[in-house]
Design a protein around this motif. Sequence first.
Motif, short mmCIF file in Angstrom:
data_model
loop_
_atom_site.label_atom_id
_atom_site.label_comp_id
_atom_site.label_asym_id
_atom_site.label_seq_id
_atom_site.Cartn_x
_atom_site.Cartn_y
_atom_site.Cartn_z
N LYS A 125 35.04 38.43 47.18
CA LYS A 125 35.24 39.50 46.20
C LYS A 125 36.06 38.99 45.02
O LYS A 125 36.72 37.96 45.10
CB LYS A 125 35.94 40.69 46.86
CG LYS A 125 35.04 41.41 47.85
CD LYS A 125 35.78 42.48 48.60
CE LYS A 125 36.02 43.70 47.76
NZ LYS A 125 36.65 44.80 48.51
N ASP A 126 36.04 39.73 43.95
CA ASP A 126 36.74 39.40 42.72
C ASP A 126 38.26 39.30 42.96
O ASP A 126 38.87 40.27 43.40
CB ASP A 126 36.44 40.48 41.67
CG ASP A 126 37.03 40.19 40.32
OD1 ASP A 126 37.83 39.25 40.17
OD2 ASP A 126 36.69 40.93 39.38
N PRO A 127 38.88 38.15 42.66
CA PRO A 127 40.31 38.00 42.87
C PRO A 127 41.15 38.95 42.01
O PRO A 127 42.27 39.31 42.39
CB PRO A 127 40.61 36.54 42.52
CG PRO A 127 39.38 36.00 41.91
CD PRO A 127 38.25 36.93 42.19
N ASP A 128 40.63 39.39 40.89
CA ASP A 128 41.36 40.38 40.08
C ASP A 128 41.49 41.71 40.83
O ASP A 128 42.51 42.38 40.74
CB ASP A 128 40.66 40.61 38.73
CG ASP A 128 40.77 39.40 37.81
OD1 ASP A 128 41.73 38.61 37.97
OD2 ASP A 128 39.89 39.24 36.95
N GLU A 129 40.45 42.07 41.59
CA GLU A 129 40.52 43.29 42.40
C GLU A 129 41.59 43.15 43.48
O GLU A 129 42.30 44.11 43.78
CB GLU A 129 39.18 43.56 43.07
CG GLU A 129 38.10 44.06 42.14
CD GLU A 129 36.80 44.32 42.89
OE1 GLU A 129 36.84 44.85 44.03
OE2 GLU A 129 35.74 43.98 42.34
N LEU A 130 41.70 41.96 44.04
CA LEU A 130 42.73 41.71 45.05
C LEU A 130 44.12 41.93 44.47
O LEU A 130 44.95 42.63 45.05
CB LEU A 130 42.59 40.29 45.60
CG LEU A 130 43.73 39.80 46.50
CD1 LEU A 130 43.85 40.67 47.75
CD2 LEU A 130 43.52 38.35 46.87
N ARG A 131 44.37 41.36 43.31
CA ARG A 131 45.68 41.52 42.67
C ARG A 131 45.97 42.99 42.40
O ARG A 131 47.09 43.46 42.60
CB ARG A 131 45.74 40.70 41.39
CG ARG A 131 45.92 39.20 41.65
CD ARG A 131 46.18 38.42 40.37
NE ARG A 131 44.97 38.17 39.61
CZ ARG A 131 44.09 37.22 39.88
NH1 ARG A 131 44.27 36.43 40.90
NH2 ARG A 131 43.02 37.04 39.12
N GLU A 132 44.96 43.73 41.98
CA GLU A 132 45.15 45.17 41.71
C GLU A 132 45.47 45.93 43.00
O GLU A 132 46.34 46.80 43.00
CB GLU A 132 43.91 45.76 41.03
CG GLU A 132 43.74 45.32 39.59
CD GLU A 132 44.94 45.68 38.72
OE1 GLU A 132 45.44 46.82 38.81
OE2 GLU A 132 45.39 44.80 37.97
N GLU A 133 44.76 45.61 44.07
CA GLU A 133 45.03 46.27 45.35
C GLU A 133 46.47 46.02 45.80
O GLU A 133 47.16 46.93 46.23
CB GLU A 133 44.07 45.78 46.44
CG GLU A 133 42.69 46.32 46.34
CD GLU A 133 42.58 47.79 46.76
OE1 GLU A 133 43.48 48.32 47.43
OE2 GLU A 133 41.56 48.40 46.41
N LEU A 134 46.90 44.77 45.70
CA LEU A 134 48.25 44.43 46.16
C LEU A 134 49.33 45.02 45.25
O LEU A 134 50.41 45.36 45.73
CB LEU A 134 48.40 42.91 46.28
CG LEU A 134 47.54 42.27 47.38
CD1 LEU A 134 47.69 40.75 47.34
CD2 LEU A 134 47.89 42.82 48.76
N LYS A 135 49.03 45.18 43.97
CA LYS A 135 49.99 45.80 43.06
C LYS A 135 50.26 47.24 43.45
O LYS A 135 51.37 47.75 43.23
CB LYS A 135 49.49 45.75 41.62
CG LYS A 135 49.69 44.45 40.93
CD LYS A 135 49.20 44.55 39.49
CE LYS A 135 49.19 43.20 38.82
NZ LYS A 135 48.63 43.28 37.47
N ARG A 136 49.25 47.91 43.98
CA ARG A 136 49.40 49.32 44.36
C ARG A 136 50.28 49.51 45.59
O ARG A 136 50.70 50.62 45.87
CB ARG A 136 48.03 49.93 44.63
CG ARG A 136 47.21 50.08 43.38
CD ARG A 136 45.93 50.83 43.66
NE ARG A 136 44.92 50.33 42.74
CZ ARG A 136 43.68 50.05 43.06
NH1 ARG A 136 43.25 50.24 44.27
NH2 ARG A 136 42.85 49.59 42.15
N MET A 137 50.52 48.46 46.30
CA MET A 137 51.31 48.57 47.54
C MET A 137 52.79 48.63 47.25
O MET A 137 53.34 48.13 46.40
CB MET A 137 51.02 47.40 48.45
CG MET A 137 49.61 47.35 48.94
SD MET A 137 49.02 48.81 49.78
CE MET A 137 50.08 48.89 51.17
#
Length: 100
Positions: free
Chosen positions: A88-100
């Motif tokens: 999956k897109d690594p930018d999506e990963l960063r966004e998911e982790l930012k929400r935590m």
Amino acid sequence: MKTVWTPLGLKSLDKTTNFIEEQWNEDVVDNFLDQLDERIEQLKRNPRIGPTYGQTEFRQLLIHPLVTLYYELKTDYISLTLVWANKKDPDELREELKRM
């Protein structure tokens, strides 16, 4: 040390296992879950086994070449935060982790 799944962690685990079952079959899901259990047991014995992810407090643990578990070390437990499909897109990963 004990482990605790976050709501996002459980949701992402469910999505991952559903995807695996749709693409392959239940035997492959069972194999994946066995690998996940083994890696979590390793994590309990050695919480710092996974390297940190970028400039964050999250650590990453490879479960399978295509799947990584992201977690956080807390005072009394390990927080299992996210199961991530590595394609999956690594930018999506960063966004998911930012929400935590």
